[in-house]
Design an enzyme around this catalytic site. Structure first.
Site, PDB file in Angstrom:
ATOM      1  N   LYS A  77       0.733  -1.169  -0.025  1.00 59.85           N
ATOM      2  CA  LYS A  77       0.153   0.254   0.012  1.00 59.85           C
ATOM      3  C   LYS A  77       0.976   1.108   0.010  1.00 59.85           C
ATOM      4  O   LYS A  77       1.933   1.289   0.604  1.00 59.85           O
ATOM      5  CB  LYS A  77      -0.950  -0.048   1.175  1.00 59.85           C
ATOM      6  CG  LYS A  77      -1.956   1.062   1.283  1.00 59.85           C
ATOM      7  CD  LYS A  77      -2.933   0.756   2.571  1.00 59.85           C
ATOM      8  CE  LYS A  77      -4.038   1.873   2.902  1.00 59.85           C
ATOM      9  NZ  LYS A  77      -4.698   1.660   3.910  1.00 59.85           N
ATOM     10  N   SER A 152      -9.619   1.393   3.111  1.00 60.90           N
ATOM     11  CA  SER A 152      -8.574   2.345   2.655  1.00 60.90           C
ATOM     12  C   SER A 152      -7.585   1.497   1.768  1.00 60.90           C
ATOM     13  O   SER A 152      -6.601   2.020   1.056  1.00 60.90           O
ATOM     14  CB  SER A 152      -7.905   3.126   3.461  1.00 60.90           C
ATOM     15  OG  SER A 152      -7.222   2.551   4.454  1.00 60.90           O
ATOM     16  N   SER A 176     -12.202  -0.518   7.473  1.00 63.63           N
ATOM     17  CA  SER A 176     -12.744  -0.117   6.031  1.00 63.63           C
ATOM     18  C   SER A 176     -12.432  -1.065   4.851  1.00 63.63           C
ATOM     19  O   SER A 176     -12.693  -0.985   3.840  1.00 63.63           O
ATOM     20  CB  SER A 176     -12.164   1.187   5.799  1.00 63.63           C
ATOM     21  OG  SER A 176     -10.858   1.068   5.810  1.00 63.63           O
TER      22      SER A 176
END
Length: 189
Positions: A77, A152, A176
């Site tokens: 990420k 996210s 999330s």
């Protein structure tokens, strides 16, 4: 060979460990999948096939003993420091930032022999339940391009679900993360 990118990470490691496939061959399969699907998905935001090929060649000639993740193609990420890769957190405030050192998790991945494919999209400053930002745009769900892969870590989940990456690291501090494979539809043809 193209179906190998959709195999479980454990299976890809097994094939690498038994030398039924080389790191370079597996890397090339992932490069082809990224080049074919990422333009529509927008999951990876920092990807350089030549950098991946150079890493793969180094891993193929690495001496024994090899790490537990030797040659496994992974993504990170874009909020996790990965030396040499953009870590922009989806924000113009961090545009062009490239860490000189790895976060601990990335250091450990490299030590275990993982092949870093690139970094993945996320919402601006990780502050949304959908992976979209003004810097890199929206990441799309590989099962249905009209849907979101969530956030996210939507770039990570889309990359793994579409076989762009065998495994990856994201983060979740607000509940999330979504799993794109749970949505109905068809993987991009």
């Amino acid at each position: 060979m193209s179906e190998i990118v959709l195999a479980a990470a454990a299976r890809q490691l097994e094939l690498l460990g038994t030398r039924k496939i080389s790191v370079t061959e597996l890397a090339e399969a992932h490069i082809r999948q990224i080049e074919r699907l990422n333009p529509a998905l927008n999951a990876l935001v920092d990807f350089d096939p030549d950098r991946v090929r150079a890493q793969a060649k180094q891993l193929d000639v690495a001496p024994e003993p090899r790490g537990r993740l030797h040659g496994l193609p992974v993504t990170i990420k874009s909020s996790i420091a990965t030396a040499g890769y953009r870590c922009e957190i989806g924000s113009f405030l961090h545009e062009g930032e490239i860490p000189k050192e790895d976060a601990e998790i990335v250091s450990r991945l490299r030590a275990a022999g993982a092949l870093i494919l690139g970094t993945t999209n996320c919402p601006e400053l990780l502050m949304a339940y959908e992976t979209a930002n003004l810097l890199h745009g929206q990441t799309r769900n590989p099962w249905d391009l009209e849907r979101t892969p969530g956030g996210s870590s939507g770039g990570e989940s889309a990359a793994i679900a579409a076989g762009l990456s065998a495994a990856g690291f994201g983060s979740d501090s607000g509940g999330s993360v979504r799993v794109p494979a749970t949505l109905h539809g068809h993987l991009l043809a």
